[in-house]
Design a protein around this motif. Structure first.
Motif, mmCIF file in Angstrom:
data_model
loop_
_atom_site.group_PDB
_atom_site.id
_atom_site.type_symbol
_atom_site.label_atom_id
_atom_site.label_comp_id
_atom_site.label_asym_id
_atom_site.label_seq_id
_atom_site.Cartn_x
_atom_site.Cartn_y
_atom_site.Cartn_z
ATOM 1 N N SER A 149 0.942 -1.278 -0.159
ATOM 2 C CA SER A 149 -0.100 -0.033 -0.071
ATOM 3 C C SER A 149 0.689 1.346 -0.070
ATOM 4 C CB SER A 149 -0.795 0.061 1.044
ATOM 5 O OG SER A 149 -0.070 0.022 2.528
ATOM 6 N N TRP A 150 0.342 2.326 -0.378
ATOM 7 C CA TRP A 150 0.903 3.658 -0.492
ATOM 8 C C TRP A 150 1.131 4.179 0.891
ATOM 9 C CZ3 TRP A 150 3.344 4.341 -4.711
ATOM 10 C CH2 TRP A 150 2.878 3.829 -5.922
ATOM 11 N N ALA A 151 2.054 4.730 1.556
ATOM 12 C CA ALA A 151 2.095 5.495 2.533
ATOM 13 C C ALA A 151 3.081 6.729 2.433
ATOM 14 C CB ALA A 151 2.822 4.483 3.621
ATOM 15 N N LEU A 152 3.242 7.647 3.371
ATOM 16 C CA LEU A 152 4.422 8.807 3.495
ATOM 17 C C LEU A 152 5.213 8.332 4.706
ATOM 18 C CD1 LEU A 152 1.961 11.851 3.065
ATOM 19 C CD2 LEU A 152 3.154 10.673 1.413
ATOM 20 N N VAL A 153 6.393 8.170 4.317
ATOM 21 C CA VAL A 153 7.233 7.638 5.423
ATOM 22 C C VAL A 153 8.496 8.725 5.169
ATOM 23 C CG1 VAL A 153 6.488 5.332 5.181
ATOM 24 C CG2 VAL A 153 8.582 6.183 3.726
ATOM 25 N N PRO A 154 9.115 8.671 6.368
ATOM 26 C CA PRO A 154 10.340 9.696 6.510
ATOM 27 C C PRO A 154 11.418 9.454 5.361
ATOM 28 C CG PRO A 154 9.583 8.770 8.647
ATOM 29 C CD PRO A 154 9.104 8.125 7.818
ATOM 30 N N GLN A 155 11.604 10.506 4.786
ATOM 31 C CA GLN A 155 12.820 10.344 3.695
ATOM 32 C C GLN A 155 13.459 11.705 3.983
ATOM 33 O OE1 GLN A 155 13.205 7.770 1.272
ATOM 34 N NE2 GLN A 155 11.782 6.396 2.786
ATOM 35 N N ASN A 156 14.563 11.492 3.000
ATOM 36 C CA ASN A 156 15.089 12.954 2.559
ATOM 37 C C ASN A 156 14.387 13.641 1.648
ATOM 38 O OD1 ASN A 156 16.859 15.223 2.026
ATOM 39 N ND2 ASN A 156 18.380 13.734 1.698
ATOM 40 N N LYS A 157 13.135 14.396 2.293
ATOM 41 C CA LYS A 157 12.241 15.059 1.211
ATOM 42 C C LYS A 157 13.022 15.668 0.101
ATOM 43 C CE LYS A 157 8.896 13.946 4.035
ATOM 44 N NZ LYS A 157 7.960 12.935 3.629
ATOM 45 N N LYS A 158 14.021 16.336 0.006
ATOM 46 C CA LYS A 158 14.304 17.144 -0.987
ATOM 47 C C LYS A 158 15.798 16.937 -1.197
ATOM 48 C CE LYS A 158 13.966 21.629 -2.973
ATOM 49 N NZ LYS A 158 13.331 22.942 -2.869
ATOM 50 N N LEU A 159 16.217 16.062 -2.090
ATOM 51 C CA LEU A 159 17.557 15.942 -2.375
ATOM 52 C C LEU A 159 18.350 16.970 -3.058
ATOM 53 C CD1 LEU A 159 17.285 12.109 -3.666
ATOM 54 C CD2 LEU A 159 17.971 12.980 -1.220
ATOM 55 N N SER A 160 17.501 17.791 -3.891
ATOM 56 C CA SER A 160 18.150 18.865 -4.714
ATOM 57 C C SER A 160 16.962 19.889 -5.052
ATOM 58 C CB SER A 160 18.877 18.443 -5.744
ATOM 59 O OG SER A 160 18.124 18.027 -6.698
ATOM 60 N N SER A 161 17.438 21.055 -5.676
ATOM 61 C CA SER A 161 16.215 21.836 -6.135
ATOM 62 C C SER A 161 15.203 21.139 -7.227
ATOM 63 C CB SER A 161 16.753 23.169 -6.539
ATOM 64 O OG SER A 161 17.768 22.755 -7.656
ATOM 65 N N GLU A 162 16.039 20.221 -7.900
ATOM 66 C CA GLU A 162 15.215 19.412 -8.981
ATOM 67 C C GLU A 162 14.466 17.954 -8.546
ATOM 68 O OE1 GLU A 162 18.710 19.825 -9.213
ATOM 69 O OE2 GLU A 162 18.571 21.524 -10.694
ATOM 70 N N MET A 163 14.861 17.652 -7.389
ATOM 71 C CA MET A 163 14.255 16.269 -7.029
ATOM 72 C C MET A 163 13.988 16.191 -5.543
ATOM 73 S SD MET A 163 15.737 12.465 -8.132
ATOM 74 C CE MET A 163 16.888 11.881 -7.043
ATOM 75 N N ASN A 164 12.603 15.619 -5.406
ATOM 76 C CA ASN A 164 12.340 15.524 -4.047
ATOM 77 C C ASN A 164 11.296 14.364 -4.003
ATOM 78 O OD1 ASN A 164 10.716 17.870 -5.694
ATOM 79 N ND2 ASN A 164 9.322 17.043 -4.145
ATOM 80 N N TYR A 165 11.199 13.963 -2.860
ATOM 81 C CA TYR A 165 10.333 12.773 -2.404
ATOM 82 C C TYR A 165 8.849 12.964 -2.519
ATOM 83 C CZ TYR A 165 8.003 9.218 0.717
ATOM 84 O OH TYR A 165 7.150 8.355 1.294
ATOM 85 N N VAL A 166 7.977 12.031 -2.941
ATOM 86 C CA VAL A 166 6.612 12.016 -3.048
ATOM 87 C C VAL A 166 5.854 10.910 -2.131
ATOM 88 C CG1 VAL A 166 4.713 11.976 -4.864
ATOM 89 C CG2 VAL A 166 6.942 12.693 -5.594
ATOM 90 N N VAL A 167 6.189 9.746 -2.330
ATOM 91 C CA VAL A 167 5.231 8.908 -1.681
ATOM 92 C C VAL A 167 5.901 7.463 -1.759
ATOM 93 C CG1 VAL A 167 4.134 8.078 -3.783
ATOM 94 C CG2 VAL A 167 2.934 7.824 -1.414
ATOM 95 N N SER A 168 5.675 6.644 -0.936
ATOM 96 C CA SER A 168 6.278 5.072 -0.870
ATOM 97 C C SER A 168 5.240 4.161 -1.222
ATOM 98 C CB SER A 168 7.120 4.920 0.358
ATOM 99 O OG SER A 168 8.303 5.826 0.357
ATOM 100 N N TRP A 169 5.654 2.892 -1.695
ATOM 101 C CA TRP A 169 4.943 1.732 -1.827
ATOM 102 C C TRP A 169 5.519 0.689 -0.765
ATOM 103 C CZ3 TRP A 169 0.409 -0.186 -3.671
ATOM 104 C CH2 TRP A 169 0.340 -1.655 -3.797
#
Length: 289
Positions: free
Chosen positions: A265-285
């Motif tokens: 299932s989908w979940a929001l889990v602790p991650q490095n939300k923003k790796l750079s100005s171009e790339m960021n976390y959205v969601v996890s399976w």
């Protein structure tokens, strides 16, 4: 986020439907029949997504009658012959564009299974006309519409040009979009394990200008979806169209996993939300949930 998402099995394997879906810009001059309209409306009313955001779909199945009333719609010559459209209005809140991409792609895949053609339109349509037809609410935005109808056997020059311009047949390699444990280690196909088919269905998903902004990080607990933005892309639209692309990728991934009998299932889990100005976390399976 952790609730079980309603899933409807189609009459063909979802992988086959995903591979068969193409952007159709030229349609037969033929109205959708009553049975098809009924099926589409039922599915539009039942479709669900992983986020707590309401998406409202309007099936416009008699364009001629609407335009006789003075409500004009247009696609700047990109679409020809379509008698029907689906307009997608969504609440203006967090994760709204991901939810829209996920749910509308489900509808598009369902339409594909019925032998119908569609085409994601984010900028090449007259937004005000559609907003008037669907009576857009104050808390909603209308980022996307799709024509829907029977594909024409006769292709126009613009069909080939649009596919060429977008590079629709060109897909990024696995090493560019899928990673293992960290973003310095590309995910090898043989290491993808139970996610291999679902990730391949992500890789072939449609995206605006074929930018393919999804990045997926496989770890022991599942797959984590990130967005790799093309800076400045789509700025004139007034919304981040690449977030819609992530929703489409999520749809392909989950529908394939469910069809294969894999739990998760989908979940929001602790991650490095923003790796750079171009790339960021959205969601996890997360697997096994």
């Amino acid at each position: 986020m952790n609730k079980e998402i309603g899933y409807k099995f189609f009459d063909k394997p979802i992988t086959e439907i995903i591979k068969n879906r193409i952007s159709v810009r030229t349609y037969e001059n033929q109205q959708l029949n009553v049975e098809t309209v009924s099926k589409l409306m039922k599915y539009c009313n039942e479709v669900e997504g992983p986020f707590d955001v309401k998406v409202r779909f309007k099936l416009i199945d008699d364009l001629h009658a609407i335009e006789k009333l003075g409500d004009k719609v247009g696609t700047y010559g990109v679409i020809k012959g379509a008698k029907g459209y689906i307009a997608a209005a969504v609440e203006n809140k967090d994760y709204n564009l991901e939810q829209l991409g996920y749910t509308l792609e489900k509808i598009i895949l369902y339409a594909t299974s019925l032998g119908l053609g569609t085409c994601w339109l984010g900028g090449t349509f007259k937004r005000s006309g559609f907003e008037k037809i669907i009576q857009l609410k104050e808390n909603e935005i209308l980022p996307i519409v799709t024509p829907i109808g029977f594909p024409s056997s006769k292709k126009r020059t613009i069909d080939s040009f649009m596919r060429f311009a977008a590079g629709s047949n060109n897909r990024k390699e696995w090493s560019e979009v899928f990673f293992h444990e960290n973003f310095n280690t590309p995910l090898k196909k043989e290491a993808a394990e139970q996610y291999y088919v679902a990730l391949e269905m992500v890789r072939v998903a449609p995206s605006a200008s074929n930018k393919q902004p999804w990045r997926v990080l496989k770890t022991d607990d599942g797959c984590h979806f990130y967005i790799s933005h093309t800076l400045g892309y789509g700025k004139a639209l007034g919304f981040d169209i690449q977030r819609i692309d992530i929703g489409i990728a999520m749809c392909h991934f989950e529908m394939t996993m469910k069809e294969l009998g894999e739990t998760g299932s989908w979940a929001l889990v602790p991650q490095n939300k923003k790796l750079s100005s171009e790339m960021n976390y959205v969601v996890s399976w997360l697997r096994g949930r």
